[in-house]
Design a protein around this motif. Structure first.
Motif, PDB file in Angstrom:
ATOM      1  N   UNK A  87       0.648   7.546  27.981  1.00  0.00           N
ATOM      2  CA  UNK A  87       1.244   6.988  26.757  1.00  0.00           C
ATOM      3  C   UNK A  87       2.662   7.521  26.525  1.00  0.00           C
ATOM      4  N   UNK A 122       4.919   5.249  28.951  1.00  0.00           N
ATOM      5  CA  UNK A 122       5.285   3.898  28.519  1.00  0.00           C
ATOM      6  C   UNK A 122       5.880   3.878  27.109  1.00  0.00           C
ATOM      7  N   UNK A 123       6.170   5.061  26.584  1.00  0.00           N
ATOM      8  CA  UNK A 123       6.896   5.117  25.321  1.00  0.00           C
ATOM      9  C   UNK A 123       6.045   4.913  24.082  1.00  0.00           C
ATOM     10  N   UNK A 124       4.707   4.919  24.227  1.00  0.00           N
ATOM     11  CA  UNK A 124       3.864   4.754  23.035  1.00  0.00           C
ATOM     12  C   UNK A 124       3.772   6.052  22.234  1.00  0.00           C
ATOM     13  N   UNK A 147      10.438  -0.164  30.364  1.00  0.00           N
ATOM     14  CA  UNK A 147       9.225  -0.956  30.158  1.00  0.00           C
ATOM     15  C   UNK A 147       9.205  -2.218  31.011  1.00  0.00           C
ATOM     16  N   UNK A 160       1.349  -1.569  31.819  1.00  0.00           N
ATOM     17  CA  UNK A 160       0.198  -0.738  31.509  1.00  0.00           C
ATOM     18  C   UNK A 160      -1.066  -1.581  31.428  1.00  0.00           C
ATOM     19  N   UNK A 197      -4.957  -1.139  29.908  1.00  0.00           N
ATOM     20  CA  UNK A 197      -5.580  -0.243  28.936  1.00  0.00           C
ATOM     21  C   UNK A 197      -7.096  -0.130  29.124  1.00  0.00           C
ATOM     22  N   UNK A 240      -7.305  -4.626  25.410  1.00  0.00           N
ATOM     23  CA  UNK A 240      -6.251  -5.017  24.467  1.00  0.00           C
ATOM     24  C   UNK A 240      -5.662  -6.380  24.761  1.00  0.00           C
ATOM     25  N   UNK A 241      -6.517  -7.332  25.106  1.00  0.00           N
ATOM     26  CA  UNK A 241      -6.019  -8.695  25.298  1.00  0.00           C
ATOM     27  C   UNK A 241      -5.719  -9.309  23.942  1.00  0.00           C
TER      28      UNK A 241
END
Lengths: 234, 244
Positions: free
Chosen positions: B45, B48-50, B75, B80, B82, B86-87
């Motif tokens: 995380x 990917x900058x979350x 990005x 990513x 998950x 997370x569709x």
């Protein structure tokens, strides 16, 4: 029981046919109601989404401002808002015609209620879905338009339906600012014909049908937005 | 390449990442192992900058994920997948896969759909392109998730425990796709509990413990008796995972 039977006894006829000559006039009023409600529905939905977006935004200033708006217009009787716009504003030189005033007032009040419903729909979105959208590089406006709005609508469309129905019922109050919409025209016909019983009986039926149509439309929309959860047609 | 230097991240008073250095080069498959709470997912995380780093830096092809301007480019180069898929629930499998290519890479709809259909075909979901996530099994959903990531044509694929929510049969579905990807030279950072699978596809294994990178070894050395297994913490972890 006695007074009731006495009252009924005083006038036993229930004859809607006497309203026949007034039908075109009432239809005109109904059309005005439909127009005002249609515009106000669009207006309150637009305001609702805008304010919900502001309330869920990360800027404390914007979310605070949106919160004040919602709190203000939800907590003032609609008729007072309406009188303020129609009779109050001209005192400071702002004149708006009755129809526009009605549409604007309904949109503002409806927008406050809609935004609350939409906001809860936005807050219910699984944060993981928003993270997936974010890491894929989608811009914030695109995420709002393509992900947040449609998913929020899936859950908020039914409570929004109640807001819209309330909007239609509230539109009867527009008769108090010289606008002869459905209720306004009915009042005129009632006093012309001296047959308030028939006139208002018809009015009951018309409002009930109007709102019933809206709830049918909302149900259809709800089914459409949640079509993925319906049994699949192979 | 992905380069992490001195990465620190705390949630409240708990240090989740405590000075991580890691390099992932092109066409490497690096598996990150470690018990729950060791910071594996947090590391992904951060990549990917979350999550914002408290200290240190992560660059993807020299784009610093801590800088908003660089993050967009970082990005574009990574994608990513998950744990919980997370569709986008209101979109069909096809729409899930085409959204970002159309919006971010500015592909035409026809082009994006052609790519998406061939990706979905390649994971055995060609016939389910118009199904919604709710109409798919977990394994199918995760395969769509992989297609959604691959549609962005990423240099780096970040996989965050992507089989943890799946039963063994569905896990096998998803892992067989990863095995294919590994063969094609896709660079992957693979956070997982699937030890045996990690062993078959990884070029390197990284072991995290309490936010620290304890071991970073080529796969064979990691599993060798005199290599990683010589460390009590690792042999203990592996024997426990294998028992499960």
């Amino acid at each position: 029981m006695k007074p009731v039977s006495l009252l009924l006894g005083s006038r036993l006829t229930f004859d809607v046919t006497i309203l026949a000559p007034h039908v075109p006039f009432l239809l005109k009023g109904a059309l005005l109601t439909a127009e005002a409600c249609g515009l106000a529905l669009v207006g309150s939905l637009a305001i609702g989404f805008l304010v919900a977006a502001l309330r869920t935004s990360s800027s404390p200033l914007l979310s605070r401002a949106a919160f004040v708006y919602v709190d203000l217009f939800r907590n003032i009787p609609f008729i007072v808002q309406l009188f303020f716009f129609f009779y109050g504003l001209p005192e400071i030189g702002i004149y708006i015609d009755a129809f526009s005033t009605g549409v604007i007032a309904l949109s503002i009040a409806g927008g406050a209620f809609s935004s609350d419903v939409i906001r809860s729909g936005i807050l219910a979105i699984d944060p993981g879905i928003l993270e997936a959208a974010e890491v894929s590089g989608l811009s914030k406006p695109v995420i709002f338009r393509k992900i947040v709005m449609p998913i929020a609508l899936r859950t908020s469309i039914r409570p929004l339906g109640s807001v819209f129905i309330n909007l239609i019922l509230t539109s009867s109050i527009l008769s108090t600012i010289t606008l002869n919409e459905l209720t306004g025209s009915a009042k005129i016909v009632a006093s012309d014909t001296f047959r308030p019983f028939e006139v208002y009986a018809v009015l009951l039926v018309v409002y009930a049908s109007l709102t019933y149509l809206v709830s049918l439309a909302i149900s259809a929309l709800h089914r459409h937005l949640n079509r993925d959860r319906m049994p699949e047609v192979a | 390449m992905i380069r992490a230097r001195g990465v620190r991240k705390s949630f409240g008073s708990a240090a989740v990442l405590d000075g991580i250095d890691l390099d992932v080069h092109g066409s490497e498959v690096v598996s990150i192992l470690g018990s729950s709470g060791s910071g594996k997912s947090t590391l992904i995380r951060c990549m990917n900058g979350l999550e914002k780093l408290d200290a240190g830096s992560i660059t993807i092809d020299d784009f610093d994920v801590s800088l908003p301007k660089d993050l967009a480019e970082a990005r574009k180069r990574s994608a990513t997948v998950f744990q919980l898929f997370n569709l986008y629930p209101h979109m069909t499998a096809l729409q899930n896969v085409t959204l970002a290519p159309i919006q971010v890479l500015k592909r035409s709809r026809a082009e994006a759909e052609a790519t998406a259909r061939s990706l979905l075909d390649s994971v055995g979901l060609g016939a389910r392109a118009d199904a919604y996530p709710a109409q798919l099994s977990g394994g199918q959903r995760q395969r769509v998730g992989i297609c959604r990531a691959l549609a962005m044509n990423p240099r780096y694929l970040l996989l965050d425990e992507i089989t943890s929510a799946l039963d063994p049969e569905m896990t096998a579905e998803v892992l067989s796709i990863l095995a294919q990807l590994a063969k094609t030279g896709t660079t992957m950072v693979f956070v997982t509990h699937e030890i045996e699978f990690a062993r078959t596809i990884s070029s390197r294994i990284v072991f995290l413990d309490k936010g620290q990178l304890v071991v970073d070894l080529p796969t064979e050395e990691f599993f060798a008796a005199e290599g990683g297994m010589a460390r009590p913490r690792i042999s203990q972890f592996l024997s426990k995972m294998r028992k499960d």
